[in-house]
Design an enzyme around this catalytic site. Structure first.
Site, mmCIF file in Angstrom:
data_model
loop_
_atom_site.group_PDB
_atom_site.id
_atom_site.type_symbol
_atom_site.label_atom_id
_atom_site.label_comp_id
_atom_site.label_asym_id
_atom_site.label_seq_id
_atom_site.Cartn_x
_atom_site.Cartn_y
_atom_site.Cartn_z
ATOM 1 N N LYS A 128 0.846 -1.202 0.000
ATOM 2 C CA LYS A 128 0.000 0.000 0.000
ATOM 3 C C LYS A 128 0.879 1.249 0.000
ATOM 4 O O LYS A 128 0.662 2.173 -0.787
ATOM 5 C CB LYS A 128 -0.928 -0.009 1.222
ATOM 6 N N GLN A 168 -4.596 -1.452 9.625
ATOM 7 C CA GLN A 168 -4.594 -2.808 9.061
ATOM 8 C C GLN A 168 -5.271 -3.779 10.030
ATOM 9 O O GLN A 168 -4.963 -3.809 11.217
ATOM 10 C CB GLN A 168 -3.148 -3.238 8.763
ATOM 11 N N ASP A 182 -11.126 2.864 4.127
ATOM 12 C CA ASP A 182 -11.542 1.457 4.122
ATOM 13 C C ASP A 182 -13.062 1.314 4.063
ATOM 14 O O ASP A 182 -13.571 0.232 3.779
ATOM 15 C CB ASP A 182 -11.089 0.783 5.426
HETATM 16 N N1 GUN Z 1 -7.174 -6.743 6.256
HETATM 17 C C1 GUN Z 1 -7.537 -7.484 5.173
HETATM 18 N N2 GUN Z 1 -8.096 -6.699 4.224
HETATM 19 C C2 GUN Z 1 -8.084 -5.449 4.710
HETATM 20 C C3 GUN Z 1 -8.526 -4.189 4.209
HETATM 21 O O1 GUN Z 1 -9.067 -4.064 3.090
HETATM 22 N N3 GUN Z 1 -8.328 -3.119 5.029
HETATM 23 C C4 GUN Z 1 -7.762 -3.223 6.256
HETATM 24 N N4 GUN Z 1 -7.625 -2.121 6.992
HETATM 25 N N5 GUN Z 1 -7.350 -4.368 6.756
HETATM 26 C C5 GUN Z 1 -7.510 -5.469 5.986
#
Ligand code: GUN
Length: 304
Positions: free
Chosen positions: A52, A96, A119
């Site tokens: 990311k 995350q 998100d």
């Molecule tokens: N863990 C797995 N997929 C995601 C996501 O799309 N966003 C976040 N913040 N954590 C994750």
């Protein structure tokens, strides 16, 4: 022959479309900014977070990573979020998931300003999703919708079956497909006769997190199959079962001692579906692309 839904190609299209918007913001105001918070050092999460941050920077956006120890407290995390909520150069805050057990995840999601919640996990944004009102959408389901759209696969009038009921994928996926006029069923571990329910699906979304669980028995011939699973296999018995009929997967296991597989048996998917997402290179790249899109959109709204 099934169409392979190429997540890398769609990722590139989305990124190419974002690039001029990012440049415009950078030249006229400031670049969009995303901060990613990682608590602990789960190896999978480290890879996702690294991707990311790297993608953001490659696009000329501001990106920072905050790393907290696995023992961090809820209040420590909330203090960081409060600072980021106030910072005028930050458009997106991503924590995350999953978080360590001692952390109150709900309090964390509630603390992020909804207009910086790239998100789409804040309860306000979840409500907006339910109501089909504008708000950032969870990146993986939004990426899947974008993929279907760009391949001219319309959910309207189709039966969509989603296996998995997570807040991150299954539930938002169901709502997005419903808003596009699919007839939606969400399945889970207590669903009676899961293969029979899945065989109704014109669009089957597997988001369970169990390697190769969806076999030929679950797939209606001609279905579109979306495999959200990302499972790393490190034992030979599983690798041989799942890689059956896909020599490239077996070769990868022989070479590295591990192989990345989805929730669907790749040979069954290739044989029976009309179109499917490979693992890797299917859904994964779309999640990142939609995160970038959500961050750019957040910056545009903030700077408008
Ligand atoms: N863990 C797995 N997929 C995601 C996501 O799309 N966003 C976040 N913040 N954590 C994750």
């Amino acid at each position: 022959m099934a169409t392979i839904l190429d997540g890398k190609a769609i990722n590139q299209q989305i990124i190419d479309e974002l690039q001029p918007r990012i440049q415009h913001l950078a030249q006229t105001r400031r670049p969009p900014g995303l901060v990613v918070i990682l608590v602990g050092n789960d190896p999978g999460s480290e890879i996702y977070v690294g991707n990311k941050v790297r993608t953001c920077r490659a696009l000329g956006m501001l990106s920072e990573e905050i790393r907290l120890p696995a023992t961090a407290s809820t209040s420590e995390l909330l203090a960081h979020i409060e600072t980021l909520n106030q910072r005028p150069d930050v458009d997106g805050i991503l924590v995350q998931m999953p978080l360590p057990k001692q952390i109150d995840s709900r309090a964390v999601l509630l603390a992020i300003r909804p207009d910086k919640d790239v998100d789409g996990f804040h309860p306000f944004n979840v409500g907006q999703l339910v109501a089909n009102a504008p708000a950032p959408r969870p990146c993986t389901p939004a990426g899947i919708m974008e993929m279907l759209r760009r391949y001219d696969i319309s959910p309207s009038g189709k039966e969509a079956v989603i296996v998995g009921r997570s807040d991150i994928v299954g539930k938002p996926m169901a709502l997005l497909l419903l808003h596009q006029h699919a007839t939606v069923t969400i399945c889970h571990s207590k669903t009676p006769d899961l293969p029979a329910v899945c065989r109704r699906a014109g669009i089957l979304v597997a988001a369970i997190g169990r390697a190769g669980m969806i076999t030929a028995d679950y797939i209606k011939p001609g279905a579109v199959v979306i495999d959200v699973g990302m499972n790393r296999i490190d034992n030979r018995a599983d690798a041989e079962r799942i890689a059956q009929g896909t020599p490239s997967k077996l070769a990868a296991f022989e070479k590295n001692g591990t192989v990345l597989v989805g929730d669907v048996l790749p040979a069954a998917m290739a044989e029976l579906s009309s179109a499917y997402t490979p693992v890797p290179g299917g859904v994964g790249p779309l999640t990142i692309a939609m995160l970038m899109a959500n961050t750019v959109q957040s910056a545009e709204l903030r700077l408008a």
